[in-house]
Design an enzyme around this catalytic site. Structure first.
Site, PDB file in Angstrom:
ATOM      1  CD  GLU A 193     -20.879  66.001 -31.039  1.00 55.51           C
ATOM      2  OE1 GLU A 193     -20.822  67.160 -30.585  1.00 55.51           O
ATOM      3  OE2 GLU A 193     -19.890  65.237 -31.075  1.00 55.51           O
TER       4      GLU A 193
ATOM      5  CD1 TRP B 178     -15.361  63.247 -35.493  1.00 59.97           C
ATOM      6  CD2 TRP B 178     -16.068  62.711 -37.535  1.00 59.97           C
ATOM      7  NE1 TRP B 178     -16.399  64.098 -35.809  1.00 59.97           N
ATOM      8  CE2 TRP B 178     -16.854  63.799 -37.060  1.00 59.97           C
ATOM      9  CE3 TRP B 178     -16.337  62.206 -38.804  1.00 59.97           C
ATOM     10  CZ2 TRP B 178     -17.876  64.381 -37.810  1.00 59.97           C
ATOM     11  CZ3 TRP B 178     -17.368  62.802 -39.550  1.00 59.97           C
ATOM     12  CH2 TRP B 178     -18.114  63.876 -39.048  1.00 59.97           C
ATOM     13  CG  ASP B 179     -12.422  66.817 -35.617  1.00 59.65           C
ATOM     14  OD1 ASP B 179     -13.221  65.948 -35.231  1.00 59.65           O
ATOM     15  OD2 ASP B 179     -12.420  67.973 -35.162  1.00 59.65           O
TER      16      ASP B 179
ATOM     17  CE  LYS C 213     -21.709  70.648 -32.134  1.00 59.99           C
ATOM     18  NZ  LYS C 213     -20.960  69.778 -31.236  1.00 59.99           N
ATOM     19  CD  GLN C 214     -20.862  68.008 -36.249  1.00 59.01           C
ATOM     20  OE1 GLN C 214     -21.031  68.146 -35.043  1.00 59.01           O
ATOM     21  NE2 GLN C 214     -19.692  67.715 -36.775  1.00 59.01           N
TER      22      GLN C 214
HETATM   23  C1  BGC Z   1     -18.130  68.215 -33.175  1.00 57.14           C
HETATM   24  C2  BGC Z   1     -17.447  66.894 -33.451  1.00 57.14           C
HETATM   25  C3  BGC Z   1     -15.940  67.122 -33.471  1.00 57.14           C
HETATM   26  C4  BGC Z   1     -15.461  67.821 -32.202  1.00 57.14           C
HETATM   27  C5  BGC Z   1     -13.995  68.194 -32.254  1.00 57.14           C
HETATM   28  C6  BGC Z   1     -17.596  68.807 -31.877  1.00 57.14           C
HETATM   29  O1  BGC Z   1     -18.182  70.045 -31.643  1.00 57.14           O
HETATM   30  O2  BGC Z   1     -19.518  68.040 -33.059  1.00 57.14           O
HETATM   31  O3  BGC Z   1     -17.869  66.389 -34.693  1.00 57.14           O
HETATM   32  O4  BGC Z   1     -15.294  65.903 -33.612  1.00 57.14           O
HETATM   33  O5  BGC Z   1     -16.198  69.007 -32.014  1.00 57.14           O
HETATM   34  O6  BGC Z   1     -13.742  69.078 -33.316  1.00 57.14           O
END
Ligand code: BGC
Length: 769
Positions: free
Chosen positions: A488, A357-358, A601-602
């Site tokens: 996550e 999804w990035d 986390k984000q």
């Molecule tokens: C992130 C995801 C991301 C993936 C690839 C993960 O660490 O939590 O949001 O899509 O990394 O960049």
């Protein structure tokens, strides 16, 4: 955090050889051209610690899933980015002794990535164990102008001896993946051949059957003049080489110019590959290294014309932003709608598949503004073409009637991820794909895209959401159970605010788009209804009902959106009160402890606020930012940019800058101790967003660009390029004000600090500070 990269506006420079940094530098100094790429491995042999990597875009291997506990619905395979034939090899043997920097005394060493012109240069002086001293200069690039080709100029000068030297340019297909579940080799040899001045090897991937022909052609020069020394062809399994034997003289240089090409069966009939490969090698070797290099510089000049960000007053920030832009351009050019942007691009194998999804959430804004419209359109078409697989993917999980769940990780549309909490639950990815369609149309005004392609995808996604929600008798509202949001560090939660928000937004947007197509293109709409088997009344009726009766967790006391049900039951110890020795928590804590903690986390709620900013007043944004930011550990590189943009919006310039810094030099300074696996390519787009949408305050609404800029304290000015509906703008923000130049024939009206400004074609204006 490391600090060994020398500051320079246009170059990434490493001086002195430290084997401990080698894998990090191999990532940072990577090369690519959208079609192929490679880590900055050495041409000559190296027995030290290294991660070898050569990649061909779109070529992958479906490695059989390996998990501890199999769960129904897991994908069978995880598509892996493949380490492909190594075309850079030039083995050097001096009087029987192999040149290998791990075994030499290295007196001087310099690696330089010239971002302006797009090449990697390395020079060193080294002494072998027996005391032979040589000087080496190697320049190489993956051609942007001719994207199946690359070239190397490798010059060696004996400094304290004359003697026998052999140089062995090779193509080595006998390579392994670091990331391989069963330690298999993924390539089989199909054919090979050698000639006096080159050779090729054709390899086929196991299972997927991609065929890639990799070939080389070389010339040898002594003291700058062409020579034709004796060569001996070497053929081994999956390996071809030509051993060139020379009598070297002290102080006289020997140069190998090696031309290489990589052709894949994605673009040619298999039986034509060798013929096309040889024709390509003849074409580029006839053209010559210097012409190819000049074409490379010209291709990069064209890229920089539309991409460059100039920061005055802070050389380290300047270097960093150019590095991010450079890597993004090396990774994806938008020439081919079958390709996408892997989180590591061509810099490493990690993260396996190419598409997350990035792409939609982070990379689309970058390409929308800095590349021709077709580039983002190709990114959208990639998903459009995979709609069938997204529908199959949803069917496997029990959804029906055209509901589509796009994969979390994919190469060809098939789900690859195999952690249940992500594969089955991190479904918010579907929302980002719909949002990217909205973002593209909002930015470009290309409404025809909706009827031609967009609506099919939107409907599939909206159908998925409408089946994924549950009616709660208790609440008399719809709920969304068992999900993982962007954060996550929480799994299997109920009612993740972000997921529920984007889900209802998708359903409403789908209805709105349907209305628009029906109004403007009734015949096309009728065809879509029939093709997609759409029952407007029942389906749209249900979408609307869900939109009206969705439950979103909210904390009345603090007046903030709650990340999910029960979030406030967690112990609320802020990140600032966590001892530094316990961070990053993903390296220090057990997983269950992370899950029970309040640490994010984000960006999660804040990601939603960023996407749907227009729906919230500034106080709501502030309250949520003030609540979530102190709980966010930013252990995903995708996170700080969203916080930077919101901090900027809230007028917190210092913090906006602080968040920006966390991604800008993430790889250059190896901030997270993981750059050796590859660079964080997709988060680089986030760095760009932090500058343009954060410091530049750029937004698009009602078909117009608006800017609300400020200059970070350390900078004296910054400027960036924006392509918008045919206009090519350069926005420079300085103490004097905001200067806008229009380098196109298209006039446009923009808003600067809320006031309309007409920017005439090929004209400029200054909005004084
Ligand atoms: C992130 C995801 C991301 C993936 C690839 C993960 O660490 O939590 O949001 O899509 O990394 O960049």
């Amino acid at each position: 955090m490391k600090n060994y990269i020398k500051a320079d506006e246009w170059k990434i420079i490493e001086e002195g050889f430290d084997a401990h940094y080698n894998k990090i530098s191999e990532s940072i100094f990577s090369l690519g051209n959208g079609r192929m790429g490679q880590r900055a491995n050495f041409e000559e042999a190296y027995s030290g610690d290294t991660l070898q990597g050569n990649y061909v875009a779109g070529v992958y291997y479906p490695d059989k899933t390996r998990v501890g506990w199999w769960k129904n619905g897991y994908p069978e395979y995880f598509a892996k980015v493949l380490n492909a034939a190594n075309w850079i090899g030039i083995d050097v043997v001096i009087d029987g002794e192999q040149l290998d920097l791990a075994k030499c005394e290295v007196f001087s060493f310099r690696r330089e990535l010239n971002m302006k012109e797009g090449y990697l240069k390395r020079d060193f002086r080294a002494k072998t164990a027996s005391g032979k001293e040589v000087k080496v200069e190697a320049i190489r690039f993956c051609s942007m102008a001719d994207d199946e080709t690359g070239a190397i100029k490798y010059t060696l000068t004996p400094l304290n001896f004359s003697g026998a030297i052999t140089l062995t340019p090779s193509i080595d297909g006998d390579v392994v993946n670091k990331d391989s579940n069963y330690d298999e080799k993924f390539w089989d040899e199909v054919s090979k051949a050698t000639q006096a001045d080159g050779g090729y090897i054709v390899m086929r991937t196991k299972k997927t059957g991609f065929v890639v022909a990799t070939g080389m052609k070389f010339n040898i020069l002594q003291n700058g003049a062409a020579i034709e020394p004796a060569t001996e062809a070497i053929e081994k399994e999956k390996y071809v080489a030509a051993k060139v034997s020379l009598e070297a003289k002290q102080g006289e240089s020997i140069t190998v110019i090696k031309y290489a090409a990589n052709l894949s069966s994605q673009n040619y009939k298999q039986e034509e590959l060798v013929g096309e490969l040889n024709a390509t090698l003849t074409r580029i070797s006839t053209k010559g290294f210097d012409t190819m290099l000049a074409e490379q510089a010209a291709a990069w000049a064209e890229k920089w014309k539309h991409n460059d960000i100039i920061i005055e007053g802070d050389i380290s920030a300047q270097q960093a932003i150019r590095f991010n832009i450079y890597q993004l351009n090396q990774t994806y050019t938008g020439e081919d709608d079958r390709l996408n942007i892997g989180p590591k691009g061509f810099t490493g194998e990690k993260y396996g598949g190419s598409t997350y999804w990035d792409t939609e959430a982070y990379c689309v804004p970058f390409y929308l503004s800095t590349a021709p419209q077709k580039v983002t359109r190709n990114l959208l078409l990639y998903r459009y073409k995979q709609l069938g697989k997204a529908i199959e993917n949803a069917q496997l999980l029990g959804f029906k009637d055209g509901a589509a769940l796009y994969p979390m990780v994919t190469m060809d549309g098939t789900e690859c991820h195999n952690e249940w909490e992500i594969t089955f639950e991190e479904i918010h990815r579907n929302g980002a794909i719909a949002f990217a369609i909205y973002n593209y149309v909002r930015y470009t005004g290309d409404e025809a895209y909706l009827g031609d392609y967009g609506f099919d995808v939107l409907l599939g996604i909206a159908r998925f959401w409408s089946q994924r929600v549950t009616w709660s008798d208790d609440k008399q509202q719809y709920v969304m159970l068992g999900v993982t949001g962007p954060n996550e560090y929480e799994n299997n939660v109920n009612n993740n605010w972000y997921t529920s928000t984007i889900a209802t937004w998708c359903m409403q947007y789908t209805i709105d788009v349907a209305d628009k197509i029906k109004d403007t293109e009734p015949e096309k709409y009728a065809a879509l209804v029939s093709k997609l088997n759409l029952n407007e009344e029942t389906e749209f009726g249900r979408f609307s009902d869900i939109v009206q009766k969705m439950y979103y967790p909210y904390d009345e006391k603090r007046q903030v959106f709650l990340q999910q049900d029960g979030y406030l039951d967690k112990e609320q110890i802020l990140v600032k009160d966590l001892p530094a020795s316990e961070r990053p928590i993903n390296q220090k804590w057990s997983w269950d402890r992370i899950l029970r903690s309040c640490y994010i986390k984000q960006a999660d709620v804040l990601q939603g606020i960023y996407f749907f900013e227009d729906q919230y007043d500034i106080d709501t944004i502030r309250r949520n930012f003030d609540f979530y930011e102190p709980r966010t550990v930013h252990e995903s590189s995708l996170s700080p940019c969203v916080h930077a943009i919101l901090a900027a919006k809230l007028g917190d310039e210092a913090r906006a800058y602080e968040f920006y810094l966390r991604t800008a030099r993430l790889d250059l300074d190896d901030y997270n101790n993981d750059t050796e696996d590859g660079c964080h390519i997709t988060s680089m787009a986030g760095t760009w967003m932090a500058v343009v949408e954060g410091f530049g305050g750029m937004r698009v609404s009602d078909g117009k660009l608006s800017f609300q800029p400020f200059i970070p304290e350390k900078w004296s000015s910054f400027s960036f390029h924006i392509g918008f509906r045919g206009a090519l703008l350069n926005i420079k923000v300085s103490k004097e004000g905001v200067q806008i130049k229009n380098a196109s024939d298209v006039e446009t009206t923009v808003l600067v600090y809320g006031k309309e400004q007409l920017v005439k074609a090929n004209d400029e204006l200054l909005v004084e500070a």
